[in-house]
Design an enzyme around this catalytic site. Structure first.
Site, PDB file in Angstrom:
ATOM      1  N   GLY A   1      -1.998 -13.978  -0.963  1.00  0.00           N
ATOM      2  CA  GLY A   1      -1.465 -13.176   0.144  1.00  0.00           C
ATOM      3  C   GLY A   1      -0.761 -13.775   1.300  1.00  0.00           C
ATOM      4  O   GLY A   1       0.360 -14.174   1.300  1.00  0.00           O
TER       5      GLY A   1
ATOM      6  N   ASN B   1     -10.528  -7.779   0.139  1.00  0.00           N
ATOM      7  CA  ASN B   1      -9.516  -7.320   1.075  1.00  0.00           C
ATOM      8  C   ASN B   1      -9.876  -8.114   2.397  1.00  0.00           C
ATOM      9  O   ASN B   1     -10.807  -8.951   2.420  1.00  0.00           O
ATOM     10  CB  ASN B   1      -9.618  -5.661   1.491  1.00  0.00           C
ATOM     11  CG  ASN B   1      -8.342  -5.136   1.748  1.00  0.00           C
ATOM     12  OD1 ASN B   1      -7.681  -5.826   2.596  1.00  0.00           O
ATOM     13  ND2 ASN B   1      -7.791  -4.065   1.126  1.00  0.00           N
TER      14      ASN B   1
ATOM     15  N   LYS C   1      -9.787  -2.387  -5.635  1.00  0.00           N
ATOM     16  CA  LYS C   1      -9.868  -3.448  -4.690  1.00  0.00           C
ATOM     17  C   LYS C   1     -11.052  -3.377  -3.741  1.00  0.00           C
ATOM     18  O   LYS C   1     -11.231  -2.318  -2.930  1.00  0.00           O
ATOM     19  CB  LYS C   1      -8.465  -3.462  -3.816  1.00  0.00           C
ATOM     20  CG  LYS C   1      -8.725  -4.631  -3.020  1.00  0.00           C
ATOM     21  CD  LYS C   1      -7.321  -4.978  -2.404  1.00  0.00           C
ATOM     22  CE  LYS C   1      -6.981  -6.346  -1.760  1.00  0.00           C
ATOM     23  NZ  LYS C   1      -5.536  -6.468  -1.157  1.00  0.00           N
TER      24      LYS C   1
ATOM     25  N   ASN D   1      -7.029   0.956  -3.428  1.00  0.00           N
ATOM     26  CA  ASN D   1      -7.299   0.227  -2.266  1.00  0.00           C
ATOM     27  C   ASN D   1      -8.336   1.078  -1.449  1.00  0.00           C
ATOM     28  O   ASN D   1      -8.110   1.996  -0.680  1.00  0.00           O
ATOM     29  CB  ASN D   1      -5.963   0.230  -1.333  1.00  0.00           C
ATOM     30  CG  ASN D   1      -6.208  -0.502  -0.026  1.00  0.00           C
ATOM     31  OD1 ASN D   1      -7.645  -1.093   0.339  1.00  0.00           O
ATOM     32  ND2 ASN D   1      -5.439  -0.502   1.031  1.00  0.00           N
TER      33      ASN D   1
ATOM     34  N   CYS E   1      -9.305  -0.670   3.248  1.00  0.00           N
ATOM     35  CA  CYS E   1      -8.550  -1.202   4.100  1.00  0.00           C
ATOM     36  C   CYS E   1      -9.299  -0.849   5.566  1.00  0.00           C
ATOM     37  O   CYS E   1      -9.488   0.534   5.809  1.00  0.00           O
ATOM     38  CB  CYS E   1      -7.087  -0.450   4.075  1.00  0.00           C
ATOM     39  SG  CYS E   1      -5.809  -0.933   5.241  1.00  0.00           S
TER      40      CYS E   1
ATOM     41  N   GLY F   1       0.808  -1.061  -0.006  1.00  0.00           N
ATOM     42  CA  GLY F   1      -0.003   0.068   0.013  1.00  0.00           C
ATOM     43  C   GLY F   1       0.871   1.308  -0.124  1.00  0.00           C
ATOM     44  O   GLY F   1       1.554   1.400   0.809  1.00  0.00           O
TER      45      GLY F   1
ATOM     46  N   ASN G   1      -0.298  -0.549  -5.221  1.00  0.00           N
ATOM     47  CA  ASN G   1      -1.499  -0.425  -4.570  1.00  0.00           C
ATOM     48  C   ASN G   1      -1.593   0.859  -3.754  1.00  0.00           C
ATOM     49  O   ASN G   1      -0.692   1.358  -3.041  1.00  0.00           O
ATOM     50  CB  ASN G   1      -1.402  -1.500  -3.499  1.00  0.00           C
ATOM     51  CG  ASN G   1      -2.677  -1.587  -2.575  1.00  0.00           C
ATOM     52  OD1 ASN G   1      -2.900  -0.928  -1.440  1.00  0.00           O
ATOM     53  ND2 ASN G   1      -3.560  -2.245  -2.896  1.00  0.00           N
TER      54      ASN G   1
HETATM   55  C1  FMN Z   1       0.317  -7.813   6.593  1.00  0.00           C
HETATM   56  C2  FMN Z   1      -0.854  -7.748   5.490  1.00  0.00           C
HETATM   57  C3  FMN Z   1      -0.899  -6.273   5.058  1.00  0.00           C
HETATM   58  C4  FMN Z   1      -1.795  -5.951   4.170  1.00  0.00           C
HETATM   59  N1  FMN Z   1      -1.467  -4.845   3.607  1.00  0.00           N
HETATM   60  C5  FMN Z   1      -2.432  -4.418   2.410  1.00  0.00           C
HETATM   61  C6  FMN Z   1      -2.121  -3.258   1.744  1.00  0.00           C
HETATM   62  O1  FMN Z   1      -1.365  -2.315   1.978  1.00  0.00           O
HETATM   63  N2  FMN Z   1      -3.207  -3.171   0.747  1.00  0.00           N
HETATM   64  C7  FMN Z   1      -4.247  -3.626   0.398  1.00  0.00           C
HETATM   65  O2  FMN Z   1      -5.050  -3.571  -0.470  1.00  0.00           O
HETATM   66  N3  FMN Z   1      -4.282  -4.967   1.138  1.00  0.00           N
HETATM   67  C8  FMN Z   1      -3.381  -5.378   1.997  1.00  0.00           C
HETATM   68  N4  FMN Z   1      -3.616  -6.771   2.722  1.00  0.00           N
HETATM   69  C9  FMN Z   1      -4.714  -7.498   2.350  1.00  0.00           C
HETATM   70  C10 FMN Z   1      -4.245  -8.511   1.308  1.00  0.00           C
HETATM   71  O3  FMN Z   1      -3.536  -8.003   0.185  1.00  0.00           O
HETATM   72  C11 FMN Z   1      -5.534  -9.495   1.104  1.00  0.00           C
HETATM   73  O4  FMN Z   1      -6.408  -8.689   0.526  1.00  0.00           O
HETATM   74  C12 FMN Z   1      -6.036 -10.351   2.011  1.00  0.00           C
HETATM   75  O5  FMN Z   1      -4.856 -10.447   3.074  1.00  0.00           O
HETATM   76  C13 FMN Z   1      -6.689 -11.606   1.742  1.00  0.00           C
HETATM   77  O6  FMN Z   1      -6.284 -12.521   1.165  1.00  0.00           O
HETATM   78  P1  FMN Z   1      -4.983 -13.377   1.709  1.00  0.00           P
HETATM   79  O7  FMN Z   1      -6.152 -14.291   2.585  1.00  0.00           O
HETATM   80  O8  FMN Z   1      -4.610 -14.484   0.680  1.00  0.00           O
HETATM   81  O9  FMN Z   1      -4.050 -13.049   2.764  1.00  0.00           O
HETATM   82  C14 FMN Z   1      -2.718  -6.919   3.613  1.00  0.00           C
HETATM   83  C15 FMN Z   1      -2.756  -8.167   4.314  1.00  0.00           C
HETATM   84  C16 FMN Z   1      -1.880  -8.634   5.241  1.00  0.00           C
HETATM   85  C17 FMN Z   1      -2.068  -9.970   5.824  1.00  0.00           C
END
Ligand code: FMN
Length: 301
Positions: A265, A192, A165, A127, A130, A46, A99
């Site tokens: 992710g 997300n 997103k 995004n 969040c 992000g 992002n």
């Molecule tokens: C530690 C962490 C940091 C994340 N940072 C962002 C971010 O900066 N921007 C964003 O759009 N999503 C962020 N996400 C969300 C992930 O991109 C993703 O949408 C979410 O974790 C679901 O996918 P997953 O279950 O495969 O992790 C973050 C997730 C985690 C676990």
């Protein structure tokens, strides 16, 4: 030979596997483990108009079949990305999407504008979902009017591929998807994290400093699959599915439910090589089931 390439809102990916924002740094951090140019696309962490420190610790908690995070968009800001990171990634043979996060519409617009001229960044992921920042973030993604407004404003200034997103913390995600499609999004990614909470009973306190945080990992997969299935029937633009993908089989389930591509992710934290294993597993599935083209299985459910 099996055709794995897909087109996401005008961007050709060599295969449908991308890495999700915030879980794969700028990609470079993983290059000791895998050849990151094998990945179809990398969504970098992000990025905001100014540097952000993120939320105080503790900001991670392990949960049953998942994790909660409240990192709060810690990053060094878009100018740092342009001057320090872009020169290091621009010649890697994959598609980097930035992002873009913000607290106000003006922030989103200013950040997107600064990325317009980066020839090797074919698109951004907006995004609007969040759950971990006090102002903005998810607030934009939880009503059709604000999701439409921010998409429209960014569309006006950003001329490359625009992926939006979506937040799962809504009652009807298809309505939000249609609103951003109408305002010019080239694709949507979902989901997300789901807003959650963890409690330490012995300390009689919430575990996260922010009390609530975003749930990710296998625990969210059935919700994500359902939403991808719903949204893919509601819009014409490509849907990128994510949420709890830990294996090639999980990725294939999302594609069958309607995703043209997927993002991986939380799984990256468990196995840094998982994205390339998922690419190989998808290819193997297509060969075993006698499909020549990944597009043959998109949305068959
Ligand atoms: C530690 C962490 C940091 C994340 N940072 C962002 C971010 O900066 N921007 C964003 O759009 N999503 C962020 N996400 C969300 C992930 O991109 C993703 O949408 C979410 O974790 C679901 O996918 P997953 O279950 O495969 O992790 C973050 C997730 C985690 C676990």
């Amino acid at each position: 030979m099996v055709k794995l390439s897909v087109n996401i809102g005008g961007v050709e990916l060599k295969n449908p596997v991308m890495t999700a924002s915030g879980t794969f740094g700028y990609g470079l951090e993983y290059s000791d483990f895998i050849d990151i140019s094998r990945i179809g696309g990398i969504i970098v962490k992000g990025t905001t108009i100014r540097e952000r420190q993120g939320n105080p610790y503790p900001r991670m908690a392990e949960t049953s079949s998942g994790m909660l995070n409240a990192v709060g968009l810690q990053n060094k800001g878009v100018d740092h990305f342009v001057s320090e990171i872009y020169p290091k990634i621009k010649d890697i043979d994959t598609n980097f999407f930035v992002n873009v996060s913000g607290s106000t519409i003006e922030d989103y617009v200013a950040t997107a504008e600064k990325l317009n001229d980066l020839e090797k960044i074919p698109g951004i992921e907006l995004n609007i979902s969040c759950p971990n920042v006090k102002e903005g973030g998810m607030a934009f993604g939880t009503s059709c009017a604000s999701a439409a407004e921010v998409t429209k404003a960014v569309r006006r200034v950003y001329h490359r591929s625009l992926m939006v997103k979506l937040s799962p913390n809504v009652s009807n995600i298809s309505d939000i998807a249609q609103a951003v499609e109408y305002e010019g999004a080239d694709s949507v990614s979902l989901i997300n994290t789901l807003l959650g909470m963890a409690v330490d009973a012995e300390k009689r306190k919430a575990i996260l400093s922010t009390v609530t945080g975003g749930l990710s990992g296998p625990a969210v997969k059935p919700v994500a699959l359902r939403m991808v299935w719903q949204v893919s029937q509601a819009v014409k633009i490509p849907v990128i599915g994510l949420g709890g993908i830990m294996s090639a089989q999980d990725a294939i389930e999302f594609i069958l439910a309607g995703a043209t591509a997927v993002q991986v992710g939380t799984a990256n934290f468990i196995d840094p090589c998982i994205s390339t294993k998922i690419i190989d597993g998808i290819e193997d599935y297509l060969v075993r089931n006698k499909f020549n083209n990944i597009s043959d299985i998109v949305g068959v459910i």
